[in-house]
Design an enzyme around this catalytic site. Structure first.
Site, PDB file in Angstrom:
ATOM      1  N   ARG A   1      -0.963   1.169  -5.827  1.00  0.00           N
ATOM      2  CA  ARG A   1      -1.582   2.689  -5.712  1.00  0.00           C
ATOM      3  C   ARG A   1      -2.504   2.405  -7.091  1.00  0.00           C
ATOM      4  O   ARG A   1      -3.407   3.409  -7.076  1.00  0.00           O
ATOM      5  CB  ARG A   1      -0.551   3.637  -5.845  1.00  0.00           C
ATOM      6  CG  ARG A   1      -0.109   3.970  -4.374  1.00  0.00           C
ATOM      7  CD  ARG A   1       0.787   4.854  -4.274  1.00  0.00           C
ATOM      8  NE  ARG A   1       1.354   5.054  -2.851  1.00  0.00           N
ATOM      9  CZ  ARG A   1       2.550   6.005  -2.610  1.00  0.00           C
ATOM     10  NH1 ARG A   1       3.072   6.852  -3.426  1.00  0.00           N
ATOM     11  NH2 ARG A   1       3.115   5.846  -1.438  1.00  0.00           N
TER      12      ARG A   1
ATOM     13  N   LYS B   1       8.386  -2.356   6.286  1.00  0.00           N
ATOM     14  CA  LYS B   1       7.935  -2.485   4.902  1.00  0.00           C
ATOM     15  C   LYS B   1       8.482  -1.214   4.013  1.00  0.00           C
ATOM     16  O   LYS B   1       8.403  -0.270   4.449  1.00  0.00           O
ATOM     17  CB  LYS B   1       6.301  -2.037   4.968  1.00  0.00           C
ATOM     18  CG  LYS B   1       5.698  -1.928   3.534  1.00  0.00           C
ATOM     19  CD  LYS B   1       4.175  -1.543   3.834  1.00  0.00           C
ATOM     20  CE  LYS B   1       3.758  -1.235   2.453  1.00  0.00           C
ATOM     21  NZ  LYS B   1       2.399  -0.552   2.638  1.00  0.00           N
TER      22      LYS B   1
ATOM     23  N   CYS C   1      -3.102   9.545   3.210  1.00  0.00           N
ATOM     24  CA  CYS C   1      -3.560   8.706   4.277  1.00  0.00           C
ATOM     25  C   CYS C   1      -4.304   9.442   5.601  1.00  0.00           C
ATOM     26  O   CYS C   1      -4.254   8.962   6.531  1.00  0.00           O
ATOM     27  CB  CYS C   1      -2.421   8.039   4.822  1.00  0.00           C
ATOM     28  SG  CYS C   1      -1.601   7.191   3.246  1.00  0.00           S
TER      29      CYS C   1
ATOM     30  N   ARG D   1       3.991  11.455   0.225  1.00  0.00           N
ATOM     31  CA  ARG D   1       3.878  10.959   1.578  1.00  0.00           C
ATOM     32  C   ARG D   1       4.894  11.112   2.354  1.00  0.00           C
ATOM     33  O   ARG D   1       5.026  10.633   3.270  1.00  0.00           O
ATOM     34  CB  ARG D   1       3.369   9.636   1.357  1.00  0.00           C
ATOM     35  CG  ARG D   1       2.282   9.178   0.576  1.00  0.00           C
ATOM     36  CD  ARG D   1       1.508   8.109   1.291  1.00  0.00           C
ATOM     37  NE  ARG D   1       0.608   6.995   0.077  1.00  0.00           N
ATOM     38  CZ  ARG D   1      -0.278   7.515  -0.502  1.00  0.00           C
ATOM     39  NH1 ARG D   1      -0.981   8.603   0.033  1.00  0.00           N
ATOM     40  NH2 ARG D   1      -1.162   6.579  -1.169  1.00  0.00           N
TER      41      ARG D   1
ATOM     42  N   CYS E   1      -6.354   2.484   7.084  1.00  0.00           N
ATOM     43  CA  CYS E   1      -5.780   3.777   6.599  1.00  0.00           C
ATOM     44  C   CYS E   1      -6.685   4.346   5.856  1.00  0.00           C
ATOM     45  O   CYS E   1      -7.925   4.034   5.620  1.00  0.00           O
ATOM     46  CB  CYS E   1      -4.642   3.512   5.541  1.00  0.00           C
ATOM     47  SG  CYS E   1      -3.609   4.621   5.139  1.00  0.00           S
TER      48      CYS E   1
ATOM     49  N   SER F   1       4.038  -4.717  -3.581  1.00  0.00           N
ATOM     50  CA  SER F   1       3.477  -4.903  -4.722  1.00  0.00           C
ATOM     51  C   SER F   1       4.794  -4.638  -5.945  1.00  0.00           C
ATOM     52  O   SER F   1       4.840  -5.318  -6.754  1.00  0.00           O
ATOM     53  CB  SER F   1       2.510  -3.892  -5.145  1.00  0.00           C
ATOM     54  OG  SER F   1       2.976  -2.481  -4.884  1.00  0.00           O
TER      55      SER F   1
ATOM     56  N   LYS G   1       7.416   2.221   7.945  1.00  0.00           N
ATOM     57  CA  LYS G   1       6.897   2.203   6.432  1.00  0.00           C
ATOM     58  C   LYS G   1       7.568   3.523   5.837  1.00  0.00           C
ATOM     59  O   LYS G   1       7.499   4.299   6.231  1.00  0.00           O
ATOM     60  CB  LYS G   1       5.288   2.268   6.624  1.00  0.00           C
ATOM     61  CG  LYS G   1       4.856   2.425   5.222  1.00  0.00           C
ATOM     62  CD  LYS G   1       3.251   2.240   5.157  1.00  0.00           C
ATOM     63  CE  LYS G   1       2.752   2.597   3.983  1.00  0.00           C
ATOM     64  NZ  LYS G   1       1.387   2.511   3.920  1.00  0.00           N
TER      65      LYS G   1
HETATM   66  C1  PBG Z   1      -2.059   2.102   2.410  1.00  0.00           C
HETATM   67  C2  PBG Z   1      -1.148   1.066   1.904  1.00  0.00           C
HETATM   68  C3  PBG Z   1      -0.178   1.055   1.059  1.00  0.00           C
HETATM   69  C4  PBG Z   1       0.493  -0.076   1.151  1.00  0.00           C
HETATM   70  C5  PBG Z   1      -0.132  -1.016   2.065  1.00  0.00           C
HETATM   71  N1  PBG Z   1      -0.919  -0.152   2.706  1.00  0.00           N
HETATM   72  C6  PBG Z   1       0.002   2.199  -0.093  1.00  0.00           C
HETATM   73  C7  PBG Z   1       0.719   3.182   0.232  1.00  0.00           C
HETATM   74  O1  PBG Z   1       1.288   3.552   1.523  1.00  0.00           O
HETATM   75  O2  PBG Z   1       1.091   4.131  -0.768  1.00  0.00           O
HETATM   76  C8  PBG Z   1       1.401  -0.794  -0.099  1.00  0.00           C
HETATM   77  C9  PBG Z   1       1.406  -2.202  -0.467  1.00  0.00           C
HETATM   78  C10 PBG Z   1       2.166  -2.700  -1.257  1.00  0.00           C
HETATM   79  O3  PBG Z   1       2.673  -1.888  -2.370  1.00  0.00           O
HETATM   80  O4  PBG Z   1       1.919  -3.792  -1.861  1.00  0.00           O
HETATM   81  N2  PBG Z   1      -1.591   3.165   3.030  1.00  0.00           N
END
Ligand code: PBG
Length: 326
Positions: free
Chosen positions: A205, A248, A130, A217, A120, A274, A195
């Site tokens: 983040r 996800k 991204c 996003r 990414c 997270s 996602k």
């Molecule tokens: C990168 C990415 C993200 C996560 C995994 N790859 C963040 C986003 O899209 O803002 C999130 C993983 C998590 O929250 O544990 N694009």
């Protein structure tokens, strides 16, 4: 008529019979542990919103991966923070970039461990998006070129799998083509196929300083209100060459996991993200719940819904708990 006529409690009567009929069991072999690597720290730095999780310097990450491997966790997924960010995320393409070096270090210390790299731009761009920004918009097709080069660079560094998380259209196909062209025919693609644009990514983040500097996003990540679109995204990614597909976040999207499992015949991963981790840790620390029971229940639900693979910051804890209960 006399009730009860049926006695389901018979099968809950003892620990032995409960164990006998238990349908869903967690096992460390199905877990992937996310690790943060950063060029901006010289010591492991705690991530405030994720108790127990750290940003590791490049030369300290292999030891952490090794600990996970020794607990029976077969793979890690890496996220990097470079020392410099720019408009195109060019640091991600360097032979000695933060992720390329981390992959090499882990492969050297634990050759059998599966090393997966997130593909990414948001960790590498100064605007936090991204993709490539043109006239205030994310340029899909320009982004594909960089993602494909990034994936090939990670494969060259030794990554076993690449995991595109950008949500650009056509990126799985572009990455497969580039990998094959450079001879990395065995590099697995685990696509973040579904996602959602989610508030559950907040702590992540913070960890990689990747919050978008303008806008959000929503023009590339999915609307949490939609389910049919998730099936379309998975079908496209499989068609373009994804070996494993992912949903996800996990906990608020169990219906999507269940539908995906019923509709497709490829391994399905779920990312226990997270924010989900933070909620469980905070609930545990504030005595709202027993942390171990809460975490095991959440992860069991994700597996019961249909996930074959779970990506989770709880992975080492879970592997330890499972070992204790053997
Ligand atoms: C990168 C990415 C993200 C996560 C995994 N790859 C963040 C986003 O899209 O803002 C999130 C993983 C998590 O929250 O544990 N694009």
């Amino acid at each position: 008529m006399k009730y009860p006529q049926s006695r389901p409690r018979r099968l809950r009567k003892s620990a032995a019979v409960r164990r006998l009929v238990q349908q869903t069991r967690l096992h460390p072999a199905n877990f992937i542990y996310p690790l943060f690597v950063s060029e901006t720290v010289s010591e492991p730095e705690p991530i405030e919103t994720m108790p127990g999780i750290f940003n590791y310097p490049v030369d300290r990450v292999a030891a952490e991966a090794k600990k996970a491997y020794e607990l029976g966790i077969p793979g890690v997924i890496l996220f990097g923070t470079p020392s410099k960010k720019d408009a195109t995320g060019s640091e991600s393409l360097k032979k000695d970039g933060v992720i390329q070096k981390a992959v090499g270090n882990i492969k050297q210390a634990v050759p059998e461990m599966l090393v997966i790299t997130d593909v990414c731009l948001c960790e590498y761009t100064d605007h936090g998006h991204c993709g490539i920004v043109k006239d205030g918009r994310i340029d899909n097709d320009e982004t594909l070129k960089i993602l494909a080069r990034q994936a090939a660079s990670y494969a060259k560094a030794g990554a076993d799998m690449v995991a595109p998380s950008d949500m650009m259209d056509g990126r799985v196909g572009a990455i497969r083509e580039a990998l094959d062209e450079y001879g990395y025919i065995d590099t697995v693609i685990m696509a973040y196929a579904v996602k959602y644009s989610s508030a559950f990514y907040g702590p992540f983040r913070e960890a990689v300083h990747s919050a978008p500097q303008f806008g959000d996003r929503k023009t590339y990540q999915m609307d949490p209100a939609n389910a049919d679109e998730a099936m379309k995204e998975i079908a496209l990614d499989i068609d373009e060459g994804a070996d494993i597909v992912m949903v996800k976040p996990a906990l608020a999207y169990l219906d999507i996991i269940a539908r995906a499992k019923a509709a497709f015949n490829v391994p399905l991963a779920a990312y226990n993200v997270s924010g989900e981790y933070a909620l469980a840790k905070l609930a545990g620390a504030n005595k709202c719940a027993n942390e171990k029971q809460l975490v095991m229940e959440i992860l069991t639900a994700i597996k019961r819904a249909g996930a074959d693979i779970i990506i989770s910051y709880h992975a080492p804890d879970v592997a330890g708990w499972l070992r204790e209960s053997e």
